[in-house]
Design a protein around this motif. Structure first.
Motif, short mmCIF file in Angstrom:
data_model
loop_
_atom_site.label_atom_id
_atom_site.label_comp_id
_atom_site.label_asym_id
_atom_site.label_seq_id
_atom_site.Cartn_x
_atom_site.Cartn_y
_atom_site.Cartn_z
N ALA A 13 0.82 -1.21 0.00
CA ALA A 13 0.00 0.00 0.00
C ALA A 13 0.86 1.26 0.00
N ALA A 14 2.04 1.19 0.62
CA ALA A 14 2.93 2.35 0.66
C ALA A 14 3.53 2.64 -0.71
N GLN A 15 3.69 1.62 -1.53
CA GLN A 15 4.28 1.79 -2.86
C GLN A 15 3.23 2.01 -3.95
N ALA A 16 2.00 1.59 -3.71
CA ALA A 16 0.95 1.64 -4.73
C ALA A 16 0.64 3.03 -5.27
N PRO A 17 0.77 4.12 -4.47
CA PRO A 17 0.47 5.43 -5.04
C PRO A 17 1.38 5.82 -6.20
N TYR A 18 2.51 5.13 -6.34
CA TYR A 18 3.46 5.44 -7.39
C TYR A 18 3.42 4.40 -8.52
N ALA A 19 2.32 3.65 -8.57
CA ALA A 19 2.16 2.62 -9.60
C ALA A 19 0.82 2.79 -10.30
N ASP A 20 0.76 2.34 -11.56
CA ASP A 20 -0.49 2.36 -12.32
C ASP A 20 -1.23 1.04 -12.19
N LEU A 21 -0.52 0.00 -11.74
CA LEU A 21 -1.09 -1.34 -11.66
C LEU A 21 -0.26 -2.14 -10.68
N LEU A 27 -6.83 -20.15 8.13
CA LEU A 27 -7.32 -19.82 9.46
C LEU A 27 -7.74 -18.36 9.53
N ILE A 28 -8.92 -18.10 10.07
CA ILE A 28 -9.41 -16.74 10.19
C ILE A 28 -8.50 -15.92 11.09
N GLU A 29 -7.87 -16.55 12.11
CA GLU A 29 -6.95 -15.83 12.99
C GLU A 29 -5.76 -15.30 12.21
N ASP A 30 -5.22 -16.12 11.32
CA ASP A 30 -4.08 -15.69 10.52
C ASP A 30 -4.48 -14.59 9.55
N ARG A 31 -5.72 -14.64 9.06
CA ARG A 31 -6.16 -13.61 8.13
C ARG A 31 -6.22 -12.23 8.80
N VAL A 32 -6.55 -12.21 10.09
CA VAL A 32 -6.61 -10.94 10.80
C VAL A 32 -5.20 -10.42 11.09
N VAL A 33 -4.31 -11.31 11.54
CA VAL A 33 -2.97 -10.89 11.93
C VAL A 33 -2.08 -10.64 10.72
N PHE A 34 -2.11 -11.54 9.73
CA PHE A 34 -1.26 -11.43 8.56
C PHE A 34 -2.12 -11.01 7.38
N HIS A 35 -2.26 -9.71 7.19
CA HIS A 35 -3.12 -9.20 6.12
C HIS A 35 -2.59 -9.67 4.77
N VAL A 36 -3.39 -10.37 4.04
CA VAL A 36 -2.93 -11.00 2.81
C VAL A 36 -3.11 -10.08 1.61
N PRO A 37 -2.27 -10.24 0.59
CA PRO A 37 -2.19 -9.25 -0.48
C PRO A 37 -3.44 -9.08 -1.32
N GLU A 38 -4.31 -10.10 -1.42
CA GLU A 38 -5.46 -9.94 -2.30
C GLU A 38 -6.44 -8.89 -1.80
N HIS A 39 -6.24 -8.38 -0.59
CA HIS A 39 -7.10 -7.33 -0.08
C HIS A 39 -6.56 -5.93 -0.39
N LEU A 40 -5.47 -5.87 -1.15
CA LEU A 40 -4.88 -4.60 -1.53
C LEU A 40 -5.87 -3.65 -2.22
N PRO A 41 -6.77 -4.13 -3.09
CA PRO A 41 -7.69 -3.20 -3.76
C PRO A 41 -8.52 -2.35 -2.81
N LEU A 42 -8.74 -2.82 -1.58
CA LEU A 42 -9.56 -2.08 -0.64
C LEU A 42 -8.85 -0.86 -0.07
N VAL A 43 -7.51 -0.81 -0.19
CA VAL A 43 -6.77 0.25 0.50
C VAL A 43 -5.89 1.08 -0.43
N VAL A 44 -5.93 0.84 -1.74
CA VAL A 44 -5.09 1.61 -2.66
C VAL A 44 -5.93 2.18 -3.80
N GLY A 45 -5.36 3.15 -4.50
CA GLY A 45 -6.08 3.78 -5.59
C GLY A 45 -5.87 3.14 -6.94
N CYS A 46 -4.77 2.39 -7.10
CA CYS A 46 -4.50 1.80 -8.41
C CYS A 46 -5.22 0.46 -8.55
#
Length: 275
Positions: free
Chosen positions: A102-110, A120-139
């Motif tokens: 997310a810190a690098q995405a503002p400088y990328a087009d894709l 495990l749902i516990e791991d999903r909360v603690v270790f945020h996985v990359p496929e959720h990137l669209p929710l927090v970036v503009g590209c």
């Protein structure tokens, strides 16, 4: 509009080769620069690891192994990019994969990531996985299926259309990919009253951008929209999908929309997502 900078997520995982292949293919087509971000911290822990002490030990060992593997993966990335005459750069970091991307995405087009195998749902909360990137970036973010993808991305693109902000943003950010595609299908799940109206309006919009789209609508009234989307993509032989990412960035993994989550978990083709 085109893609000039592609952010490539790399890690010591089973799917990194597919991400390198997708990045070099897309960078070659759009004459883009690739920023290869290698994250040494593990994305998630295996289910057998329990307790804070064991978790810390696993993370430390896995991070050390990832650093050892970094030069090998860098060499593979170099061979792919240099062999295709693509400009690129290499960066290494430690930390939460989602935060670093997310810190690098503002400088990328894709951005290009893979769907994780975290169960495990516990791991999903603690270790945020990359496929959720669209929710927090503009590209826009291309999410590759877990098992990878052995073909060029986006020769036949299906748009999972719904007249809403997320889908409209995804389509606008996907215009370069849609222009480059050999075939585009606009698909909507509509009521009988709506029929093909929403998809036809989208097709008219795309035509003004020089993109011809085939209109398809499912007016069966199905309640299982995610299944209908995946079934139609398989039926028409699409090799990529454009879709709005529905959800909220608070506790990202916990509040992904039901349709988005279902399609992400079950898609066998790359998805271009935007929120």
């Amino acid at each position: 509009m085109t893609y000039r900078t592609i952010l490539l997520h790399l890690a010591n995982d089973a799917s990194y080769k597919a991400r390198i292949a997708a990045a070099t293919d897309l960078a070659g087509r759009f004459k883009a620069h690739v920023v290869a971000l290698y994250v040494a911290t593990p994305v998630s822990m295996p289910a057998a690891i329990e307790g804070r002490g064991a978790s810390a030990t696993f993370i430390a060992e896995a991070t050390a192994i990832a650093h050892e593997k970094a030069e090998t993966i860098r060499g593979e990335c170099a061979a792919a990019c240099d062999g295709a005459n693509i400009s690129w750069e290499w960066r290494v970091a430690e930390g939460d994969h989602l935060d670093l991307l997310a810190a690098q995405a503002p400088y990328a087009d894709l951005a290009i990531v893979s769907h994780s195998k975290t169960e495990l749902i516990e791991d999903r909360v603690v270790f945020h996985v990359p496929e959720h990137l669209p929710l927090v970036v503009g590209c826009p973010v291309v999410v590759l299926p877990t098992e990878g993808f052995g073909r060029p991305v986006g020769r036949h693109v299906m748009i999972a259309w719904k007249p809403c902000t997320e889908a409209a943003r995804a389509v606008n950010l996907a215009l370069p990919l849609l222009h480059d595609a050999e075939k585009v299908t606009a698909f909507s799940v509509a009521t009988e009253e709506q029929d093909k109206g929403p998809a036809e309006s989208l097709a008219a919009f795309l035509k003004r951008h020089g993109i011809e789209a085939t209109v398809v609508a499912d007016s069966s009234g199905t309640q299982y929209i995610g299944e209908a989307i995946l079934a139609r993509a398989n039926e028409i032989g699409a090799d990529a999908m454009v879709m709005g990412a529905y959800g909220h960035s608070r506790l990202r993994e916990m509040v992904l929309g039901g349709v988005t989550r279902h399609v992400l978990l079950n898609a066998k083709i790359p998805m271009l997502l935007a929120h």
